[in-house]
Design a protein around this motif. Sequence first.
Motif: not given
Length: 227
Positions: A15, A81, A83, A85, A89, A155, A159
């Motif tokens: 991630l 999904h 996510k 950062e 995304t 998750e 991702n």
Amino acid sequence: MARRAWVTTLVALALAPLALTAGCGAEDEAEPRNDAEAPPSEAPLELPGLPDAASAREQLAALTEAEPESMDGYSRDHFPHWKSEDGCTVRQQVLQRDGEDVQVGDDCQPSSGTWLSLYDNVTVTEAGDVDIDHMVPLANAWRSGANEWTDDEREVFANDLIRPQLLAVTARSNREKGDQGPDTWVPEASEFHCVYGRAWTEVKHHYDLTVTAAERETLTELLDTCA
């Protein structure tokens, strides 16, 4: 690989944001409106974590063969999904990674760029017309072992920017593929078959997911197309 051996280190890695010089794209997915047929790609985008053909054959041989699990209890909500950062995304990060000449605004949304869909050799010029495909679809993963994971583990899978699990493609090809395995669907661009087989095998192997007999047979055929 022992089941879930990847969990302890993967969350931070999978991630982590890409080193972006620009941001990313729209969340909604739509049918392409500005397509142009592109010539076949001789050197496709190098997906992250892609093994060579010899390594992929070894990984394929190590995969456990099993019939698909039940879809009971499945929901895409069990695979959180896209996510975010640092304001972008995961979907947007893939748009930046896979596109050419991508220009973005402060909100990470591309204002221009082009994306060559390696599934069908179609170039898309609007980020909103690009789908981000999960190489191993979420429902396929559920049937091959992810039904036993936690939502946090799912998750990570949904991702994953470290392995060849996410790819920008046309909405048409993504929806044609759906949740099918390679035994029932492969990209129409035959020059991508080698990469497709290597990518699918890597993801299944890393996450200790099972394959069916028909899936293993087709993956073998795809790897046999590699030079």
